[in-house]
Design a protein around this motif. Structure first.
Motif, short mmCIF file in Angstrom:
data_model
loop_
_atom_site.label_atom_id
_atom_site.label_comp_id
_atom_site.label_asym_id
_atom_site.label_seq_id
_atom_site.Cartn_x
_atom_site.Cartn_y
_atom_site.Cartn_z
N TYR A 22 0.82 -1.17 -0.05
CA TYR A 22 0.05 0.03 0.07
C TYR A 22 0.81 1.27 -0.05
O TYR A 22 1.84 1.51 0.92
CB TYR A 22 -0.82 -0.23 1.23
CG TYR A 22 -1.97 1.08 1.23
CD1 TYR A 22 -3.06 1.10 0.12
CD2 TYR A 22 -2.05 2.21 2.13
CE1 TYR A 22 -4.09 1.96 0.33
CE2 TYR A 22 -3.00 3.13 2.10
CZ TYR A 22 -3.79 3.03 1.16
OH TYR A 22 -4.94 3.90 1.19
N VAL A 23 0.70 2.05 -1.01
CA VAL A 23 1.46 3.29 -1.15
C VAL A 23 0.50 4.57 -0.84
O VAL A 23 -0.55 4.56 -1.62
CB VAL A 23 2.15 3.39 -2.46
CG1 VAL A 23 3.02 4.70 -2.71
CG2 VAL A 23 3.02 2.17 -2.87
N VAL A 24 0.90 5.22 -0.13
CA VAL A 24 -0.22 6.70 0.31
C VAL A 24 0.83 7.97 0.06
O VAL A 24 2.23 7.86 0.70
CB VAL A 24 -0.55 6.43 1.57
CG1 VAL A 24 0.19 6.36 2.91
CG2 VAL A 24 -1.61 7.67 2.11
N VAL A 25 0.27 8.91 -0.34
CA VAL A 25 0.85 10.28 -0.32
C VAL A 25 0.36 10.98 0.53
O VAL A 25 -1.07 11.16 0.48
CB VAL A 25 0.92 10.98 -1.93
CG1 VAL A 25 1.46 12.18 -1.78
CG2 VAL A 25 1.45 9.91 -2.73
N LEU A 26 1.00 11.51 1.44
CA LEU A 26 0.42 12.58 2.42
C LEU A 26 0.92 14.02 2.03
O LEU A 26 2.12 14.19 2.16
CB LEU A 26 0.67 12.16 4.06
CG LEU A 26 0.18 10.61 4.55
CD1 LEU A 26 0.84 10.59 5.92
CD2 LEU A 26 -1.06 10.69 4.49
N ASP A 27 -0.08 14.96 1.95
CA ASP A 27 0.28 16.43 1.73
C ASP A 27 0.19 17.09 2.92
O ASP A 27 -1.18 17.55 3.39
CB ASP A 27 -0.56 16.83 0.59
CG ASP A 27 -0.18 18.24 0.01
OD1 ASP A 27 0.63 18.73 0.56
OD2 ASP A 27 -1.04 18.70 -0.71
N HIS A 28 1.22 17.63 3.49
CA HIS A 28 1.01 18.42 4.81
C HIS A 28 0.45 19.79 4.30
O HIS A 28 0.33 20.72 5.48
CB HIS A 28 2.47 18.59 5.43
CG HIS A 28 3.00 17.50 6.01
ND1 HIS A 28 2.80 17.19 7.35
CD2 HIS A 28 3.51 16.15 5.24
CE1 HIS A 28 3.51 15.78 7.51
NE2 HIS A 28 3.61 15.47 6.59
N GLY A 29 0.23 20.29 3.19
CA GLY A 29 -0.37 21.45 2.75
C GLY A 29 -1.58 21.27 2.13
O GLY A 29 -2.15 22.50 1.61
N ALA A 30 -2.30 20.08 2.21
CA ALA A 30 -3.69 20.07 1.80
C ALA A 30 -4.87 20.72 2.53
O ALA A 30 -4.49 20.83 3.69
CB ALA A 30 -4.03 18.62 1.95
N PRO A 31 -5.58 21.26 1.87
CA PRO A 31 -6.49 22.09 2.47
C PRO A 31 -7.47 21.12 3.46
O PRO A 31 -7.65 20.19 2.98
CB PRO A 31 -7.56 22.81 1.33
CG PRO A 31 -6.43 22.72 0.20
CD PRO A 31 -5.36 21.43 0.56
N THR A 32 -7.97 21.84 4.71
CA THR A 32 -8.68 20.97 5.45
C THR A 32 -10.17 21.52 5.52
O THR A 32 -10.26 22.81 5.25
CB THR A 32 -8.15 20.95 6.83
OG1 THR A 32 -7.99 22.03 7.29
CG2 THR A 32 -7.00 20.06 6.88
N LYS A 33 -11.17 20.51 5.68
CA LYS A 33 -12.41 21.20 5.74
C LYS A 33 -13.01 21.10 7.12
O LYS A 33 -12.89 20.13 7.73
CB LYS A 33 -13.34 20.48 4.77
CG LYS A 33 -14.81 20.84 4.53
CD LYS A 33 -15.52 19.96 3.69
CE LYS A 33 -16.74 20.62 3.46
NZ LYS A 33 -17.56 19.79 2.47
N ARG A 34 -13.40 22.11 7.62
CA ARG A 34 -13.73 22.52 8.82
C ARG A 34 -15.12 23.20 8.72
O ARG A 34 -15.17 24.39 8.29
CB ARG A 34 -12.85 23.14 9.98
CG ARG A 34 -11.68 22.07 9.82
CD ARG A 34 -11.09 22.17 11.49
NE ARG A 34 -9.81 21.14 11.35
CZ ARG A 34 -8.65 21.42 11.80
NH1 ARG A 34 -8.50 22.83 12.35
NH2 ARG A 34 -7.80 20.47 11.66
N LYS A 35 -16.12 22.99 9.38
CA LYS A 35 -17.40 23.59 9.33
C LYS A 35 -17.91 23.95 7.92
O LYS A 35 -18.49 25.14 7.90
CB LYS A 35 -17.39 24.77 10.36
CG LYS A 35 -17.10 24.38 11.87
CD LYS A 35 -17.32 25.62 12.81
CE LYS A 35 -16.84 25.01 14.06
NZ LYS A 35 -16.57 26.07 15.29
N GLY A 36 -17.66 23.16 7.08
CA GLY A 36 -17.99 23.10 5.60
C GLY A 36 -17.13 24.42 4.72
O GLY A 36 -17.52 24.65 3.74
N VAL A 37 -15.85 24.77 5.34
CA VAL A 37 -15.33 25.80 4.90
C VAL A 37 -13.66 25.15 4.60
O VAL A 37 -13.34 24.48 5.67
CB VAL A 37 -15.02 27.01 5.88
CG1 VAL A 37 -14.22 27.94 4.93
CG2 VAL A 37 -16.30 27.62 5.94
#
Length: 123
Positions: A22-37
């Motif tokens: 299993y290979v996974v790419v984790l992006d520390h700069g990925a936008p996160t979604k909180r409270k729909g934003v």
């Protein structure tokens, strides 16, 4: 991770001898979604979340005799990037070493399970 366990279990029910990595790419700069934003992460705020995820992957990546439970994989490889920075890849040398170990482990497991595939190749 539930999806990984489910998909791998389905394959292993039909083909128990299969070797899975299993290979996974984790992006520390990925936008996160909180409270729909969606918002950009600040600093290293994703580190604790990614650490728990990597710990979970490590727990699943131990399918070796006598532990043949369905849903486990032989190995995993995590590539960590940060799309906010250049170069994107974090720790390139360690990532390359981990990738080589990942592939070596998969080939070793396949060699044990299906030795006839390697006949005449200097076993």
């Amino acid at each position: 991770m539930d999806d990984l366990v489910g998909e791998v279990s389905s394959v292993q029910m039909l083909f128990p001898e299969v070797v899975v990595g299993y290979v996974v790419v984790l992006d520390h700069g990925a936008p996160t979604k909180r409270k729909g934003v969606y918002r950009q992460p600040e600093g290293d705020e994703l580190l604790p979340i990614y650490a728990r995820f990597k710990d979970g992957l490590a727990a699943l990546a131990r399918r070796r005799p006598p532990l043949w439970a369905q849903g486990l994989v032989e190995a995993h490889w995590v590539l960590e990037i940060d799309t906010r920075k250049r170069p994107l890849l974090q720790n390139p040398q360690e990532t390359a070493r981990a990738g080589e170990a990942f592939l070596d482990l998969l080939v070793g497991a396949l060699r044990q399970r299906e030795p006839l595939l390697f006949l005449g190749q200097g076993q």
